[in-house]
Scaffold this motif. Structure first.
Motif, mmCIF file in Angstrom:
data_model
loop_
_atom_site.group_PDB
_atom_site.id
_atom_site.type_symbol
_atom_site.label_atom_id
_atom_site.label_comp_id
_atom_site.label_asym_id
_atom_site.label_seq_id
_atom_site.Cartn_x
_atom_site.Cartn_y
_atom_site.Cartn_z
ATOM 1 N N CYS A 1 0.749 -1.190 -0.083
ATOM 2 C CA CYS A 1 0.077 0.040 0.100
ATOM 3 C C CYS A 1 1.304 1.196 0.008
ATOM 4 O O CYS A 1 2.134 0.826 0.175
ATOM 5 C CB CYS A 1 -0.789 0.133 1.020
ATOM 6 S SG CYS A 1 -2.613 -1.807 1.281
ATOM 7 N N SER A 2 0.205 2.361 -0.262
ATOM 8 C CA SER A 2 0.881 3.432 -0.433
ATOM 9 C C SER A 2 1.100 4.014 1.473
ATOM 10 O O SER A 2 0.291 3.416 2.169
ATOM 11 C CB SER A 2 0.075 4.962 -1.199
ATOM 12 O OG SER A 2 -1.464 5.346 -0.536
ATOM 13 N N ARG B 1 -5.946 -3.730 -2.211
ATOM 14 C CA ARG B 1 -5.058 -4.365 -2.481
ATOM 15 C C ARG B 1 -5.114 -5.841 -2.272
ATOM 16 O O ARG B 1 -3.998 -6.582 -2.944
ATOM 17 C CB ARG B 1 -3.442 -3.363 -2.019
ATOM 18 C CG ARG B 1 -3.648 -2.321 -1.936
ATOM 19 C CD ARG B 1 -2.427 -2.156 -3.570
ATOM 20 N NE ARG B 1 -2.122 -0.978 -3.631
ATOM 21 C CZ ARG B 1 -1.422 -0.618 -4.771
ATOM 22 N NH1 ARG B 1 -0.971 -1.816 -5.076
ATOM 23 N NH2 ARG B 1 -0.861 0.853 -4.923
ATOM 24 N N TYR C 1 -6.701 5.201 3.271
ATOM 25 C CA TYR C 1 -6.108 3.981 2.927
ATOM 26 C C TYR C 1 -6.360 2.710 3.072
ATOM 27 O O TYR C 1 -6.355 1.748 2.031
ATOM 28 C CB TYR C 1 -5.153 4.213 4.170
ATOM 29 C CG TYR C 1 -4.042 3.657 4.283
ATOM 30 C CD1 TYR C 1 -2.803 3.264 3.913
ATOM 31 C CD2 TYR C 1 -4.360 2.707 5.844
ATOM 32 C CE1 TYR C 1 -2.039 1.779 4.150
ATOM 33 C CE2 TYR C 1 -3.334 1.508 5.490
ATOM 34 C CZ TYR C 1 -2.143 1.366 4.876
ATOM 35 O OH TYR C 1 -0.989 0.288 5.003
ATOM 36 N N GLU D 1 -7.719 1.321 0.058
ATOM 37 C CA GLU D 1 -6.695 1.055 -0.637
ATOM 38 C C GLU D 1 -6.004 -0.124 -0.309
ATOM 39 O O GLU D 1 -6.661 -1.333 -1.242
ATOM 40 C CB GLU D 1 -5.255 1.660 -1.038
ATOM 41 C CG GLU D 1 -4.648 1.018 -1.490
ATOM 42 C CD GLU D 1 -3.079 2.698 -1.473
ATOM 43 O OE1 GLU D 1 -1.778 1.444 -2.231
ATOM 44 O OE2 GLU D 1 -2.659 3.420 -0.679
ATOM 45 N N PHE D 2 -6.290 -0.486 1.366
ATOM 46 C CA PHE D 2 -5.855 -1.856 1.450
ATOM 47 C C PHE D 2 -6.943 -2.806 1.176
ATOM 48 O O PHE D 2 -6.551 -4.485 1.024
ATOM 49 C CB PHE D 2 -6.238 -1.721 3.245
ATOM 50 C CG PHE D 2 -5.732 -2.917 4.189
ATOM 51 C CD1 PHE D 2 -4.456 -3.055 4.460
ATOM 52 C CD2 PHE D 2 -6.062 -3.143 4.916
ATOM 53 C CE1 PHE D 2 -3.386 -3.545 5.678
ATOM 54 C CE2 PHE D 2 -6.212 -4.717 5.093
ATOM 55 C CZ PHE D 2 -4.294 -4.385 5.883
#
Length: 239
Positions: free
Chosen positions: A177-178, A192, A185, A188-189
């Motif tokens: 992740c970023s 991903r 976040y 995204e988690f």
């Protein structure tokens, strides 16, 4: 199986004590003894740190960690770094998601080893969502449309505020992740994890709207749009 519960908090003096007390009392009534609670205060300017310190003195399984960076993403990452549990996750301190789902999650992880990730969903068919204002429902559904259309999300919700993951899986996903610090976040988690083939249980929940939220909707929506564009580029052009 030890459970780590992370509570990201920012200026939560009105809800912190009630949220932690209800969680500790529920865990005791459910016979769940192997757990830790990590309160991650990310920049509160009210009495939140003092209240949290008092709760740590009152309950020996409650810890406080203070960080200088604001955002749920930053709080979750730090809480995961400090965690000792085989399963780690986070909940909103307002407990909008019914607390009973915590016990259900523990049971699932104990009895279904194939499940690696439980993603609470307000929009699963069996979910019971109460008190949502029309404009919040519209913005949430709009976000889901964008996530599914541009990023191929399979899950039915992305920001319910109830996420638990087997720790080894969580660490692996986090590595990809970023370093986004905000709410995105957690989106995204999840995305991903989906792309890595993690076995995710999209879990229907009973959820009650909290109108005293500290989330700033306009700023959050603008940030989501920017982050969706960045992730679209990462997924489709950088692999």
């Amino acid at each position: 199986m030890m459970l780590t519960i992370i509570f990201p908090v920012l200026n939560e003096r009105l809800r912190l004590e009630k949220g932690i007390t209800r969680t500790v009392e529920y865990l005791g009534s459910a016979g769940i003894e192997d757990y830790e609670i990590i309160i991650v205060d990310n920049g509160s300017e009210d009495e939140t740190p003092e209240i949290a310190a008092g709760l740590c003195e009152k309950y020996d399984r409650v810890r406080l960690e203070r960080i200088d960076v604001r955002g749920v993403g930053a709080a979750f990452r730090r809480g995961m770094e400090l965690s000792s549990g085989q399963v780690v996750g986070y909940m909103d301190i307002d407990l909008s998601t019914n607390i009973r789902h915590l016990g259900e999650a523990v049971h699932i992880f104990n009895t279904r080893p194939q499940v690696e990730y439980i993603n609470g969903s307000r929009f699963a068919r069996e979910s019971d969502t109460r008190g949502r204002k029309w404009y919040r429902r519209v913005t949430s559904q709009g976000l889901l449309f964008l996530l599914k259309f541009f990023l191929g999300m399979k899950s039915t919700d992305a920001v319910c505020g109830f996420t638990f993951v087997r720790r080894e899986c969580a660490v692996k996903v986090a590595e990809s992740c970023s370093k986004e610090n905000g709410w995105f976040y957690m989106i995204e988690f999840l995305l991903r994890a989906e792309r890595q083939g993690v076995n995710i249980l999209d879990y229907p929940v009973e959820w009650q709207e909290d109108y005293n939220t500290t989330v700033r909707m306009a700023r959050t929506i603008c940030n989501y749009l920017v982050q969706i564009a960045k992730l679209f580029w990462a997924f489709h052009f950088r692999g």
